[in-house]
Motif scaffolding. Structure first.
Motif, PDB file in Angstrom:
ATOM      1  N   ALA A 236      14.078 -17.372  -1.147  1.00 52.59           N
ATOM      2  CA  ALA A 236      14.982 -16.982  -2.238  1.00 52.59           C
ATOM      3  C   ALA A 236      15.455 -15.542  -2.112  1.00 52.59           C
ATOM      4  CB  ALA A 236      14.276 -17.170  -3.579  1.00 52.59           C
ATOM      5  N   HIS A 237      14.653 -14.702  -1.451  1.00 50.99           N
ATOM      6  CA  HIS A 237      14.972 -13.270  -1.332  1.00 50.99           C
ATOM      7  C   HIS A 237      14.702 -12.834   0.112  1.00 50.99           C
ATOM      8  CE1 HIS A 237      15.026 -13.065  -5.765  1.00 50.99           C
ATOM      9  NE2 HIS A 237      13.944 -13.823  -5.702  1.00 50.99           N
ATOM     10  N   PRO A 238      15.610 -13.132   1.033  1.00 57.63           N
ATOM     11  CA  PRO A 238      15.360 -12.869   2.456  1.00 57.63           C
ATOM     12  C   PRO A 238      15.087 -11.405   2.797  1.00 57.63           C
ATOM     13  CG  PRO A 238      17.266 -14.298   2.163  1.00 57.63           C
ATOM     14  CD  PRO A 238      16.904 -13.794   0.813  1.00 57.63           C
ATOM     15  N   ASP A 239      15.598 -10.490   1.980  1.00 55.84           N
ATOM     16  CA  ASP A 239      15.413  -9.066   2.259  1.00 55.84           C
ATOM     17  C   ASP A 239      14.251  -8.452   1.485  1.00 55.84           C
ATOM     18  OD1 ASP A 239      17.626  -9.077   3.979  1.00 55.84           O
ATOM     19  OD2 ASP A 239      19.002  -8.750   2.305  1.00 55.84           O
ATOM     20  N   GLU A 240      13.410  -9.279   0.902  1.00 51.90           N
ATOM     21  CA  GLU A 240      12.285  -8.778   0.106  1.00 51.90           C
ATOM     22  C   GLU A 240      11.218  -8.188   1.033  1.00 51.90           C
ATOM     23  OE1 GLU A 240      11.742  -8.259  -2.995  1.00 51.90           O
ATOM     24  OE2 GLU A 240       9.589  -7.905  -2.881  1.00 51.90           O
ATOM     25  N   LEU A 241      11.145  -6.854   1.055  1.00 52.47           N
ATOM     26  CA  LEU A 241      10.248  -6.188   1.991  1.00 52.47           C
ATOM     27  C   LEU A 241       8.780  -6.494   1.712  1.00 52.47           C
ATOM     28  CD1 LEU A 241      11.860  -2.654   2.493  1.00 52.47           C
ATOM     29  CD2 LEU A 241      11.990  -4.667   3.965  1.00 52.47           C
ATOM     30  N   ASN A 242       8.409  -6.632   0.435  1.00 53.59           N
ATOM     31  CA  ASN A 242       7.026  -6.964   0.129  1.00 53.59           C
ATOM     32  C   ASN A 242       6.638  -8.320   0.716  1.00 53.59           C
ATOM     33  OD1 ASN A 242       5.958  -4.737  -1.567  1.00 53.59           O
ATOM     34  ND2 ASN A 242       7.682  -5.279  -2.874  1.00 53.59           N
ATOM     35  N   GLY A 243       7.593  -9.263   0.717  1.00 56.54           N
ATOM     36  CA  GLY A 243       7.322 -10.570   1.297  1.00 56.54           C
ATOM     37  C   GLY A 243       7.073 -10.477   2.792  1.00 56.54           C
ATOM     38  N   LEU A 244       7.898  -9.675   3.475  1.00 54.92           N
ATOM     39  CA  LEU A 244       7.691  -9.479   4.910  1.00 54.92           C
ATOM     40  C   LEU A 244       6.336  -8.842   5.182  1.00 54.92           C
ATOM     41  CD1 LEU A 244      11.242  -8.151   5.853  1.00 54.92           C
ATOM     42  CD2 LEU A 244      10.250 -10.345   6.542  1.00 54.92           C
ATOM     43  N   TYR A 245       5.991  -7.850   4.378  1.00 57.86           N
ATOM     44  CA  TYR A 245       4.693  -7.201   4.564  1.00 57.86           C
ATOM     45  C   TYR A 245       3.548  -8.190   4.374  1.00 57.86           C
ATOM     46  CZ  TYR A 245       0.645  -4.232   3.880  1.00 57.86           C
ATOM     47  OH  TYR A 245      -0.609  -3.680   3.991  1.00 57.86           O
ATOM     48  N   GLN A 246       3.642  -9.040   3.355  1.00 59.21           N
ATOM     49  CA  GLN A 246       2.555  -9.985   3.093  1.00 59.21           C
ATOM     50  C   GLN A 246       2.438 -11.040   4.192  1.00 59.21           C
ATOM     51  OE1 GLN A 246       0.183  -9.626   1.025  1.00 59.21           O
ATOM     52  NE2 GLN A 246       1.035  -7.896  -0.116  1.00 59.21           N
ATOM     53  N   ILE A 247       3.558 -11.433   4.778  1.00 65.61           N
ATOM     54  CA  ILE A 247       3.483 -12.322   5.941  1.00 65.61           C
ATOM     55  C   ILE A 247       2.713 -11.636   7.055  1.00 65.61           C
ATOM     56  CG2 ILE A 247       4.836 -13.351   7.813  1.00 65.61           C
ATOM     57  CD1 ILE A 247       5.007 -15.045   5.351  1.00 65.61           C
ATOM     58  N   GLY A 248       3.035 -10.365   7.304  1.00 64.32           N
ATOM     59  CA  GLY A 248       2.339  -9.616   8.339  1.00 64.32           C
ATOM     60  C   GLY A 248       0.868  -9.421   8.021  1.00 64.32           C
ATOM     61  N   ARG A 249       0.573  -9.079   6.774  1.00 68.60           N
ATOM     62  CA  ARG A 249      -0.809  -8.864   6.371  1.00 68.60           C
ATOM     63  C   ARG A 249      -1.625 -10.143   6.494  1.00 68.60           C
ATOM     64  NH1 ARG A 249      -3.450  -9.699   1.456  1.00 68.60           N
ATOM     65  NH2 ARG A 249      -5.279  -8.370   1.130  1.00 68.60           N
ATOM     66  N   THR A 250      -1.048 -11.267   6.060  1.00 72.43           N
ATOM     67  CA  THR A 250      -1.775 -12.535   6.127  1.00 72.43           C
ATOM     68  C   THR A 250      -2.037 -12.926   7.575  1.00 72.43           C
ATOM     69  OG1 THR A 250      -0.730 -13.204   4.053  1.00 72.43           O
ATOM     70  CG2 THR A 250      -1.758 -14.939   5.361  1.00 72.43           C
ATOM     71  N   GLY A 251      -1.059 -12.686   8.438  1.00 70.39           N
ATOM     72  CA  GLY A 251      -1.272 -12.948   9.853  1.00 70.39           C
ATOM     73  C   GLY A 251      -2.353 -12.066  10.448  1.00 70.39           C
ATOM     74  N   PRO A 278       4.609  -1.392   0.039  1.00 64.18           N
ATOM     75  CA  PRO A 278       3.427  -0.810   0.679  1.00 64.18           C
ATOM     76  C   PRO A 278       3.802   0.378   1.563  1.00 64.18           C
ATOM     77  CG  PRO A 278       3.339  -3.192   0.788  1.00 64.18           C
ATOM     78  CD  PRO A 278       4.710  -2.837   0.273  1.00 64.18           C
ATOM     79  N   ARG A 279       2.875   1.277   1.723  1.00 65.44           N
ATOM     80  CA  ARG A 279       3.161   2.491   2.481  1.00 65.44           C
ATOM     81  C   ARG A 279       3.238   2.188   3.971  1.00 65.44           C
ATOM     82  NH1 ARG A 279      -2.048   5.839   3.331  1.00 65.44           N
ATOM     83  NH2 ARG A 279      -3.694   4.287   3.275  1.00 65.44           N
ATOM     84  N   PRO A 280       4.073   2.924   4.706  1.00 58.82           N
ATOM     85  CA  PRO A 280       4.219   2.691   6.149  1.00 58.82           C
ATOM     86  C   PRO A 280       2.909   2.814   6.927  1.00 58.82           C
ATOM     87  CG  PRO A 280       6.033   4.030   5.336  1.00 58.82           C
ATOM     88  CD  PRO A 280       5.052   3.905   4.199  1.00 58.82           C
ATOM     89  N   ALA A 281       2.044   3.747   6.520  1.00 62.08           N
ATOM     90  CA  ALA A 281       0.769   3.889   7.238  1.00 62.08           C
ATOM     91  C   ALA A 281      -0.013   2.584   7.229  1.00 62.08           C
ATOM     92  CB  ALA A 281      -0.060   5.017   6.613  1.00 62.08           C
ATOM     93  N   GLY A 282       0.006   1.895   6.089  1.00 60.61           N
ATOM     94  CA  GLY A 282      -0.687   0.617   5.997  1.00 60.61           C
ATOM     95  C   GLY A 282      -0.043  -0.450   6.861  1.00 60.61           C
ATOM     96  N   ALA A 283       1.285  -0.441   6.927  1.00 60.65           N
ATOM     97  CA  ALA A 283       1.994  -1.432   7.747  1.00 60.65           C
ATOM     98  C   ALA A 283       1.714  -1.222   9.229  1.00 60.65           C
ATOM     99  CB  ALA A 283       3.489  -1.363   7.458  1.00 60.65           C
ATOM    100  N   HIS A 284       1.671   0.036   9.679  1.00 58.41           N
ATOM    101  CA  HIS A 284       1.332   0.304  11.084  1.00 58.41           C
ATOM    102  C   HIS A 284      -0.095  -0.168  11.387  1.00 58.41           C
ATOM    103  CE1 HIS A 284       4.828   2.405  12.646  1.00 58.41           C
ATOM    104  NE2 HIS A 284       4.896   3.138  11.540  1.00 58.41           N
TER     105      HIS A 284
END
Length: 325
Positions: A236-251, A278-284
């Motif tokens: 529903a929200h392809p550009d939702e950055l939190n969603g992208l982060y959670q996909i990465g985190r779950t993986g 989420p902060r970039p440090a956490g994403a890295h």
């Protein structure tokens, strides 16, 4: 605090009223912006001159406390929030954040110090509520205290439920999550899941409700279902950055869908910084975890170093990098 990922997500995604008055100078405004983008070292450099001026800027003082707490440095955070309280003793927000700082200190302290810090934690949360009965974050802090503290220090599931009921009176949405957290703490996973799913049903347009459900499913290691929840958000929200982060985190946590998790985190990191993500440090750090599970240790080490360049005190990134050596 228990369930820190969920609490952090709710604080990021719920519409929370400003906690301090508007920044008083362009330099402080810039520091606040950098903080919201997760650029903590840059934010600290921007805010420190105003916070150490005579008289100090209360907003700069407050956000330096926030930065210290984000870096899990409860002692430094308490020093700044104590100053914030001294500058404005009637600020419910300052008392609430000081309570969080004492709570963070208590988690790392020895047994004797822990008792004193725990009492101070509860006292600050209660003072915050006394000053503003609608400070739901302070009531949530009391729930955490009552669930964690032993009985001789005032711990009580019933008292936690009383605070959840007060939250429910004022905000049905937040109250649902408070009750879900209590159920989960009591190992009532069926009840917790019912509460999270009822929030999604009652507030179908709320991304916060879906994120909370997805994070819960990740926490109980039902990863396929968690991915499905985050996929529904991104559909529903392809550009939702939190969603992208959670996909990465779950993986990163599950070891599943690693190629997709890698791409999601790269896309998240390439996007311009936005508030309430989420902060970039956490994403890295999460991307480093993905690379490590893929067997790409050199790339993993590079991501951990990028994380530490953004936040030199990021304990989890330090641990991950040390394990690779």
């Amino acid at each position: 605090m228990p369930h820190r990922a969920l609490v952090s997500a709710l604080l990021l995604l719920c519409a929370i009223a400003p906690l301090v008055r508007a920044a008083s100078s362009p330099a402080v405004e810039d520091g606040v912006r950098l903080f919201r983008e997760g650029r903590y070292e840059d934010a600290r450099a921007a805010l420190t001159p105003a916070a150490t001026a005579k008289p100090p800027d209360s907003t700069a003082v407050f956000y330096l406390g926030r930065i210290a707490l984000a870096r899990d440095d409860g002692k430094e955070a308490a020093r700044w929030f104590e100053q914030a309280v001294a500058l404005d003793g009637q600020s419910s927000a300052a008392h609430m954040w000081l309570g969080r700082a004492y709570g963070t200190q208590a988690q790392k302290a020895g047994k004797l110090s822990q008792i004193g810090l725990a009492h101070k934690t509860r006292s600050e949360f209660e003072r915050a509520v006394a000053l503003d009965t609608g400070n739901l974050e302070a009531r949530d802090g009391l729930i955490s205290y009552f669930l964690q503290a032993p009985g001789f220090m005032g711990g009580s599931v019933e008292k936690a439920k009383e605070q959840a009921a007060e939250i429910q009176k004022r905000d049905a949405f937040r109250g649902t999550f408070a009750n879900a957290r209590i159920a989960e703490d009591q190992k009532d996973h069926a009840g917790a899941e019912r509460a999270y799913r009822s929030a999604v049903a009652a507030f179908p347009e709320s991304l916060s409700a879906r994120y909370a459900l997805g994070i819960y499913l990740t926490r109980v290691e039902r990863f396929d279902e968690a991915f499905a929840v985050f996929d529904s958000i991104l559909a529903a929200h392809p550009d939702e950055l939190n969603g992208l982060y959670q996909i990465g985190r779950t993986g990163a946590l599950s070891g599943q869908q690693l190629d997709r998790a890698e791409q999601a985190l790269k896309t998240f990191l390439a996007a311009p910084p936005r508030e309430n993500t989420p902060r970039p440090a956490g994403a890295h750090w999460r991307l480093g975890m993905v690379y490590e599970k893929q067997g790409k240790k050199d790339l993993a080490a590079e991501e951990y170093r990028k994380s530490l360049a953004l936040d030199p005190n990021f304990a989890e990134a330090k641990k991950s990098l040390a394990k690779l050596k």
